[in-house]
Design a protein around this motif. Structure first.
Motif, PDB file in Angstrom:
ATOM      1  N   GLN A   1       0.810  -1.215   0.000  1.00 16.29           N
ATOM      2  CA  GLN A   1       0.000   0.000   0.000  1.00 16.29           C
ATOM      3  C   GLN A   1       0.844   1.265   0.000  1.00 16.29           C
ATOM      4  O   GLN A   1       0.543   2.225  -0.701  1.00 16.29           O
ATOM      5  N   THR A   2       1.864   1.286   0.839  1.00 14.16           N
ATOM      6  CA  THR A   2       2.737   2.447   0.933  1.00 14.16           C
ATOM      7  C   THR A   2       4.169   1.948   1.114  1.00 14.16           C
ATOM      8  O   THR A   2       4.415   0.752   1.308  1.00 14.16           O
ATOM      9  N   ALA A   3       5.104   2.866   1.093  1.00 11.39           N
ATOM     10  CA  ALA A   3       6.505   2.511   1.297  1.00 11.39           C
ATOM     11  C   ALA A   3       6.770   2.011   2.711  1.00 11.39           C
ATOM     12  O   ALA A   3       7.790   1.373   2.975  1.00 11.39           O
ATOM     13  N   LEU A   4       5.843   2.284   3.647  1.00 12.34           N
ATOM     14  CA  LEU A   4       5.992   1.833   5.022  1.00 12.34           C
ATOM     15  C   LEU A   4       5.578   0.381   5.209  1.00 12.34           C
ATOM     16  O   LEU A   4       5.870  -0.214   6.256  1.00 12.34           O
ATOM     17  N   HIS A   5       4.897  -0.175   4.237  1.00  9.02           N
ATOM     18  CA  HIS A   5       4.393  -1.543   4.318  1.00  9.02           C
ATOM     19  C   HIS A   5       5.349  -2.479   3.572  1.00  9.02           C
ATOM     20  O   HIS A   5       5.458  -2.392   2.343  1.00  9.02           O
ATOM     21  N   PRO A   6       6.039  -3.376   4.260  1.00  7.80           N
ATOM     22  CA  PRO A   6       6.970  -4.277   3.577  1.00  7.80           C
ATOM     23  C   PRO A   6       6.268  -5.119   2.521  1.00  7.80           C
ATOM     24  O   PRO A   6       5.204  -5.671   2.760  1.00  7.80           O
TER      25      PRO A   6
ATOM     26  N   MET B   1      15.906  10.259  -1.603  1.00  8.60           N
ATOM     27  CA  MET B   1      15.881   9.011  -0.825  1.00  8.60           C
ATOM     28  C   MET B   1      14.672   8.918   0.090  1.00  8.60           C
ATOM     29  O   MET B   1      14.755   8.429   1.210  1.00  8.60           O
ATOM     30  N   GLY B   2      13.534   9.419  -0.395  1.00  3.84           N
ATOM     31  CA  GLY B   2      12.323   9.413   0.399  1.00  3.84           C
ATOM     32  C   GLY B   2      11.412   8.244   0.081  1.00  3.84           C
ATOM     33  O   GLY B   2      11.854   7.170  -0.314  1.00  3.84           O
ATOM     34  N   TYR B   3      10.120   8.477   0.235  1.00  9.32           N
ATOM     35  CA  TYR B   3       9.142   7.400   0.096  1.00  9.32           C
ATOM     36  C   TYR B   3       9.118   6.792  -1.309  1.00  9.32           C
ATOM     37  O   TYR B   3       8.847   5.606  -1.472  1.00  9.32           O
ATOM     38  N   ASN B   4       9.407   7.600  -2.322  1.00 12.45           N
ATOM     39  CA  ASN B   4       9.303   7.136  -3.702  1.00 12.45           C
ATOM     40  C   ASN B   4      10.648   6.766  -4.316  1.00 12.45           C
ATOM     41  O   ASN B   4      10.742   6.596  -5.532  1.00 12.45           O
ATOM     42  N   TYR B   5      11.674   6.641  -3.501  1.00 14.00           N
ATOM     43  CA  TYR B   5      12.999   6.257  -3.981  1.00 14.00           C
ATOM     44  C   TYR B   5      12.897   4.905  -4.680  1.00 14.00           C
ATOM     45  O   TYR B   5      12.367   3.934  -4.120  1.00 14.00           O
TER      46      TYR B   5
ATOM     47  N   THR C   1      11.365  -1.266   1.517  1.00 21.02           N
ATOM     48  CA  THR C   1      10.490  -0.741   2.561  1.00 21.02           C
ATOM     49  C   THR C   1      11.200   0.439   3.211  1.00 21.02           C
ATOM     50  O   THR C   1      12.429   0.455   3.329  1.00 21.02           O
ATOM     51  N   PHE C   2      10.427   1.429   3.616  1.00 18.76           N
ATOM     52  CA  PHE C   2      10.977   2.675   4.148  1.00 18.76           C
ATOM     53  C   PHE C   2      10.822   2.734   5.666  1.00 18.76           C
ATOM     54  O   PHE C   2       9.746   2.479   6.197  1.00 18.76           O
ATOM     55  N   ARG C   3      11.917   3.079   6.351  1.00 23.23           N
ATOM     56  CA  ARG C   3      11.848   3.392   7.780  1.00 23.23           C
ATOM     57  C   ARG C   3      12.780   4.567   8.034  1.00 23.23           C
ATOM     58  O   ARG C   3      13.859   4.667   7.448  1.00 23.23           O
ATOM     59  N   HIS C   4      12.358   5.437   8.928  1.00 24.16           N
ATOM     60  CA  HIS C   4      13.168   6.600   9.250  1.00 24.16           C
ATOM     61  C   HIS C   4      14.401   6.213  10.060  1.00 24.16           C
ATOM     62  O   HIS C   4      14.437   5.174  10.730  1.00 24.16           O
ATOM     63  N   GLY C   5      15.389   7.083  10.033  1.00 29.03           N
ATOM     64  CA  GLY C   5      16.486   7.008  10.988  1.00 29.03           C
ATOM     65  C   GLY C   5      16.148   7.861  12.190  1.00 29.03           C
ATOM     66  O   GLY C   5      14.973   8.060  12.517  1.00 29.03           O
ATOM     67  N   GLU C   6      17.155   8.423  12.821  1.00 28.44           N
ATOM     68  CA  GLU C   6      16.914   9.241  14.006  1.00 28.44           C
ATOM     69  C   GLU C   6      16.242  10.566  13.651  1.00 28.44           C
ATOM     70  O   GLU C   6      15.345  11.027  14.345  1.00 28.44           O
TER      71      GLU C   6
ATOM     72  N   TYR D   1      16.799   5.507   6.094  1.00 27.24           N
ATOM     73  CA  TYR D   1      17.936   5.012   6.867  1.00 27.24           C
ATOM     74  C   TYR D   1      17.631   3.741   7.654  1.00 27.24           C
ATOM     75  O   TYR D   1      18.541   3.049   8.085  1.00 27.24           O
ATOM     76  N   GLY D   2      16.356   3.452   7.884  1.00 29.79           N
ATOM     77  CA  GLY D   2      16.020   2.305   8.712  1.00 29.79           C
ATOM     78  C   GLY D   2      15.388   1.160   7.959  1.00 29.79           C
ATOM     79  O   GLY D   2      15.151   0.089   8.524  1.00 29.79           O
ATOM     80  N   GLY D   3      15.128   1.359   6.676  1.00 29.65           N
ATOM     81  CA  GLY D   3      14.488   0.320   5.884  1.00 29.65           C
ATOM     82  C   GLY D   3      15.495  -0.500   5.097  1.00 29.65           C
ATOM     83  O   GLY D   3      16.627  -0.713   5.527  1.00 29.65           O
TER      84      GLY D   3
END
Length: 469
Positions: A208-213, A276-280, A285-290, A340-342
């Motif tokens: 569904q989104t970059a946050l969903h593996p 290097m954001g959601y649409n990279y 899968t996308f996860r933030h760093g600090e 950075y976290g994905g």
């Protein structure tokens, strides 16, 4: 799309480890709150990107000297200074009274993923396939969070010792009263591998989104875990499966050309947009760093910048030399979001390259490595790396991977793995104010101490430090 649908998690975080049991808490809904019952209610927790999807490994970055720390911060933050200056005499356990976000944020995410895993399959207003997909995605994210924890607070995986050395507390329930057990490294890796195994059949090819593996993310993470266990056969197998799902590489040469007019202005630090954001295109899968809210990345030390290849436009597009007072460093110049976290395709390409080199398939390994480099190195500087020597090939792969995945946990995890193996050891040396500082491959600093808040209040369990200081 990526906005957090629920501003507050419906279940209360307690003792920094687990969310309150929905069995208890959701018996009565507080006024103005909603009891999650539909799949959409639980799926929304996956979108809580600034909490459940954040991966803070700042002290690992400090130890690697992958981010620049200014003189004022070194004077004020003793734990940061101990890691950044490789001070083995300092008791980091005593200093670690406030640097807790790595620990608590990972367990906060784990608790949320436990909640989803426990409830997704019995939710309403969804098909069985949709329920299974969310359940599987939560399993992958939980496994990724445990990977981060075990590679931060415990010794690295070594088959000969993993069955006896302790890792981190294993919690599989969202109940506030759920017991936790600090399991062995082997037990935790077995748990991680099993989560991935159970999730793979139900992960969607397109999420569904970059946050969903997605399925590619599952294969890619499997490959990462097997590499950390030095199981190169399985790591290669799943790297190939991941690349079959997505093998795109971002063209940093094209980015540099498009933004060259701004990037090349001397002493100008105008931010250019982060790709290097959601649409990279490299995202599995996308996860933030600090740095989730500031939307900028870290500056890096001069010594670290010198380890990039000549003509690396990815480096040139991200940092520019700057002197402010007594501090000289490479200042960050991108703004936006950063994965950075994905997991991204470039990591999997370089896992594949290492596995091939380990199997003495040197020419094939270098073909993979050079495929990556061609999208990063300016044509005027680019030359294929050609060698028949295994060590030379592997060192070239390690260099590229460290540069590609700078500011993530991966260079730190790789260094620990290589040091445990003993053949390609990682150590550092630097001169500061006339004094030479070193970080040896055998230093205890490679394992971070649990924060005192966790050891003093371990919830329904016990926690033993994995490092002396």
């Amino acid at each position: 799309m990526m906005k957090n649908i629920y501003k507050k998690i419906l279940c209360i975080l307690a003792l920094g480890l687990v969310l309150t049991s929905c069995e208890n808490y959701l018996d009565d809904a507080p006024k103005g709150s909603k009891i999650p019952t539909t799949l959409a209610d639980y799926e929304a927790f996956l979108r809580d990107e600034y909490a459940n999807q954040s991966v803070n490994v700042a002290q690992a970055l400090n130890l690697m000297n992958d981010k620049f720390i200014d003189i004022a911060t070194l004077a004020a933050d003793r734990l940061t200074k101990a890691n950044y200056m490789w001070d083995e005499t300092t008791d980091r356990i005593q200093l670690n009274q406030e640097d807790e976000s790595t620990y608590y944020m990972q367990y906060k995410g784990i608790s949320t993923f436990n909640l989803i895993i426990a409830n997704a399959l019995t939710t309403t207003e969804a098909t069985e396939e949709q329920k299974r997909a969310v359940w599987a995605q939560a399993k992958i994210l939980r496994a990724m969070s445990y990977y981060n924890l075990v590679n931060f607070y415990a010794d690295t995986y070594l088959a000969s010792t993993a069955g006896t050395k302790l890792s981190v507390p294993l919690i599989t329930s969202a109940d506030i009263n759920a017991p936790s057990k600090q399991v062995t490294i082997q037990e935790l890796y077995d748990f991680i591998l099993n989560d991935v195994k159970e999730a793979l059949p139900y992960l969607p090819k397109v999420s569904q989104t970059a946050l969903h593996p997605n399925l590619g993310a599952g294969y890619a993470f499997y490959s990462r875990v097997y590499l950390q266990m030095s199981n190169y056969t399985e790591a290669l197998k799943y790297a190939d499966l991941a690349l079959a799902e997505n093998n795109k590489l971002y063209d940093w040469n094209a980015y540099y050309i498009a933004n060259k007019a701004v990037i090349d202005i001397p002493n100008d630090y105008t931010n250019t947009p982060s790709p290097m954001g959601y649409n990279y295109v490299e995202n599995y899968t996308f996860r933030h760093g600090e740095r989730t809210y500031l939307s900028t990345e870290y500056s890096i030390p001069v010594e670290r910048a010198q380890r990039f290849e000549t003509g690396d436009v990815r480096f040139r597009s991200r940092w520019e030399l700057r002197t402010v007072g007594a501090d000289t460093y490479y200042r960050r110049t991108l703004s936006g979001m950063f994965n950075y976290g994905g997991i991204t395709t470039v990591e999997v390409y370089l896992i594949k390259a290492e596995c091939l080199a380990r199997a003495n398939q040197i020419s094939q390994a270098l073909e993979v490595l050079n495929t990556v480099r061609k999208t990063r190195i300016q044509p005027s500087s680019y030359q294929d790396i050609v060698t028949t020597d295994k060590t030379t090939a592997l060192n070239a792969i390690f260099r590229t991977k460290n540069n590609e995945l700078i500011l993530t946990i991966i260079p730190f995890a790789d260094a620990r793995r290589l040091n445990a193996e003993g053949t390609y050891k990682v150590s550092f040396s630097k001169v500061n104010a006339g004094t030479t500082y070193t970080l040896s491959s055998t230093s205890h600093l490679w394992t971070m101490p649990f924060p005192q808040g966790a050891t003093r209040n371990p919830g329904n369990g016990t926690i033993t430090q994995n490092v002396a200081k």
